[in-house]
Design a protein around this motif. Structure first.
Motif, mmCIF file in Angstrom:
data_model
loop_
_atom_site.group_PDB
_atom_site.id
_atom_site.type_symbol
_atom_site.label_atom_id
_atom_site.label_comp_id
_atom_site.label_asym_id
_atom_site.label_seq_id
_atom_site.Cartn_x
_atom_site.Cartn_y
_atom_site.Cartn_z
ATOM 1 N N GLY A 1 -1.536 -3.634 -3.638
ATOM 2 C CA GLY A 1 -0.307 -2.901 -3.948
ATOM 3 C C GLY A 1 0.932 -3.561 -3.376
ATOM 4 N N LEU A 2 0.823 -4.058 -2.150
ATOM 5 C CA LEU A 2 1.964 -4.767 -1.552
ATOM 6 C C LEU A 2 2.338 -5.996 -2.381
ATOM 7 N N ARG B 1 6.149 -8.499 -6.294
ATOM 8 C CA ARG B 1 6.415 -9.206 -7.554
ATOM 9 C C ARG B 1 7.372 -8.399 -8.439
ATOM 10 N N LEU B 2 7.134 -7.117 -8.552
ATOM 11 C CA LEU B 2 7.981 -6.271 -9.390
ATOM 12 C C LEU B 2 9.403 -6.177 -8.827
ATOM 13 N N LEU B 3 9.535 -6.136 -7.514
ATOM 14 C CA LEU B 3 10.871 -6.060 -6.918
ATOM 15 C C LEU B 3 11.643 -7.362 -7.111
ATOM 16 N N ARG B 4 10.956 -8.505 -7.081
ATOM 17 C CA ARG B 4 11.645 -9.770 -7.377
ATOM 18 C C ARG B 4 12.174 -9.749 -8.811
ATOM 19 N N THR C 1 4.228 1.664 -7.658
ATOM 20 C CA THR C 1 3.269 0.844 -6.909
ATOM 21 C C THR C 1 3.419 1.064 -5.411
ATOM 22 N N ILE C 2 4.641 1.192 -4.939
ATOM 23 C CA ILE C 2 4.877 1.457 -3.522
ATOM 24 C C ILE C 2 4.260 2.794 -3.132
ATOM 25 N N ARG C 3 4.414 3.782 -4.009
ATOM 26 C CA ARG C 3 3.843 5.104 -3.712
ATOM 27 C C ARG C 3 2.318 5.032 -3.632
ATOM 28 N N GLN D 1 1.376 3.412 -0.403
ATOM 29 C CA GLN D 1 1.505 4.332 0.724
ATOM 30 C C GLN D 1 0.287 5.241 0.834
ATOM 31 N N THR D 2 -0.181 5.731 -0.314
ATOM 32 C CA THR D 2 -1.368 6.587 -0.323
ATOM 33 C C THR D 2 -2.591 5.827 0.190
ATOM 34 N N ALA D 3 -2.742 4.577 -0.260
ATOM 35 C CA ALA D 3 -3.873 3.759 0.197
ATOM 36 C C ALA D 3 -3.784 3.511 1.702
ATOM 37 N N ALA D 4 -2.578 3.276 2.208
ATOM 38 C CA ALA D 4 -2.405 3.034 3.643
ATOM 39 C C ALA D 4 -2.778 4.273 4.451
ATOM 40 N N ARG D 5 -2.367 5.445 3.957
ATOM 41 C CA ARG D 5 -2.732 6.686 4.652
ATOM 42 C C ARG D 5 -4.247 6.894 4.629
ATOM 43 N N THR D 6 -4.868 6.583 3.502
ATOM 44 C CA THR D 6 -6.321 6.729 3.402
ATOM 45 C C THR D 6 -7.031 5.808 4.390
#
Length: 418
Positions: free
Chosen positions: A201-202, A207-210, A233-235, A238-243
């Motif tokens: 996701g990161l 890539r999308l932000l560039r 994708t950021i959202r 974030q969910t994956a990081a919390r998991t």
């Protein structure tokens, strides 16, 4: 003198026949109507209404989840000056969703088809109205953004959120290496999957932000599509990081607690032996057989406790539940209270682990799995807030069962979709 009774009977007998036949016909019609309302066709139609209501409820739940993040970003990035319609829509939608969850939960196989249809249509009307209110509020917010925030500023804010998230995640492999060194792979499968999702996701968001930054710098191009995909994708990241963090914490907490839970279970068996000594011979024999099976199962689980702590904590919680059922009403109130106090921490940990395991899969599932997970979370909160250990233990056990049911329903959804 005899003419009057004869004429009365001549009038009464046909009338009785007519009214009797009418009553029988009415009874038969009512019976037929009730049977039709419970017929397979009626049940199929009611189930179709329930399925449609579930789909509407899933759409609303997804919309509320996205709105939660959008409201948070609005307040954090724009000093709370964005339209308050977002917050009002969120509160309204959350209330509508929670009420719909509660109503949907009551629609089971024993509910009359007419009631299923009526409640399902009410759920659809309420959820569709809330979803429409969210869409309107988001449109109003987008208009405000267009008028007050440039595309370049939006991209810059998204890049800052991405950088903050990257720093927050750090090196997921370090967490996985710690888990792999101490525990069986089955203990950290969910954490490994979440780490992979977070890493991917990161990279995708970067890539999308560039792409969005390049488009924002060109007046002839629109950055909206790339920025929207980056935000989603950021959202998800974030969910994956919390998991990942939650799974890591759950495993370490279980490792710290498992020895105490096993010892508490053995203490409960010793207490059960005291209770058994006061029972009638036949009851004592039945309880003794159950206790021997439970002790053997506990010994088997203890062998793997260090490598599989979360699985052992769940197994011990189930054995304690089984022991309570075997004891029945044989214990005194004081003994029940003492047993509940020792069983509660392990059951709470097992329920928390089951909820953490179910959440990622349920997020991609239908209404039944989501409602069951919401019920599990409510029961867990009830268990944590209860003053009575016995009531708290009952609620924790319900939370564990509901969370496992939610996982099973999510797995079924995935298999049927596949």
């Amino acid at each position: 003198m005899n003419g009057a009774p004869e004429s009365l009977w001549q009038w009464a007998v046909p009338a009785l026949i007519v009214f009797g036949a009418a009553a029988l016909l009415a009874s038969a019609s009512i019976w037929a109507l009730r049977r039709a309302r419970r017929s397979p066709r009626a049940r199929a139609a009611a189930e179709a209404e329930r399925t449609a209501a579930g789909s509407a409820l899933v759409r609303l739940d997804d919309a509320v989840a996205e709105l939660d993040i959008e409201v948070g970003l609005s307040g954090a990035l724009y000093d709370g000056t964005a339209p308050t319609a977002l917050r009002r829509a969120r509160m309204t939608a959350q209330h509508a969703r929670d009420e719909a969850f509660a109503e949907f939960r009551q629609l089971d196989a024993d509910t009359h088809p007419d009631e299923v249809t009526r409640v399902s249509r009410r759920i659809r009307a309420r959820t569709d109205a809330a979803t429409a209110a969210i869409a309107h509020a988001r449109t109003e917010h987008a208009d405000w953004m267009d008028a007050n925030v440039t595309a370049t500023a939006q991209v810059r804010a998204a890049q800052e959120r991405w950088a903050s998230l990257r720093d927050q995640i750090g090196d997921p492999q370090a967490l996985l290496d710690e888990l792999a060194a101490r525990f069986d792979a089955s203990e950290w499968t969910d954490a490994a999957r979440a780490a992979t999702d977070a890493h991917a996701g990161l990279a995708e968001a970067e890539r999308l932000l560039r792409d969005a930054a390049e488009r924002a710098a060109d007046p002839t191009r629109s950055a909206l599509a790339a920025l929207t995909r980056a935000e989603r994708t950021i959202r998800r990241t974030q969910t994956a990081a919390r998991t990942l963090e939650e799974n890591h914490r759950v495993v370490l907490d279980a490792a710290d607690a498992v020895a105490g839970q096993v010892e508490a279970a053995r203490g409960a068996l010793r207490q059960a032996a005291t209770v058994r000594s006061g029972l009638e011979p036949a009851d004592a024999e039945r309880l003794g057989a159950q206790m021997r099976e439970i002790e053997a199962a506990l010994t088997a689980e203890e062998r793997h406790a260090l490598r599989r702590p979360t699985a052992t904590v769940v197994a011990v919680a189930r054995l304690r539940d089984r022991l309570d059922l075997a004891l029945g009403d044989a214990r005194t109130a004081q003994q029940r209270l003492r047993g509940a106090r020792t069983a509660l921490p392990g059951t709470l940990a097992a329920a928390r682990n089951a909820i953490a395991h179910a959440a990622p899969a349920v997020a991609r599932s239908g209404a039944d799995a989501r409602v069951r997970l919401a019920t599990a979370e409510q029961e867990l909160a009830r268990a944590r807030g209860a003053d009575d250990p016995v009531a708290a233990l009952d609620a924790a056990r319900r939370a564990l069962r509901d969370a496992e049911d939610a996982s099973a329903l999510a797995d079924y959804d995935r298999l049927t979709r596949g």
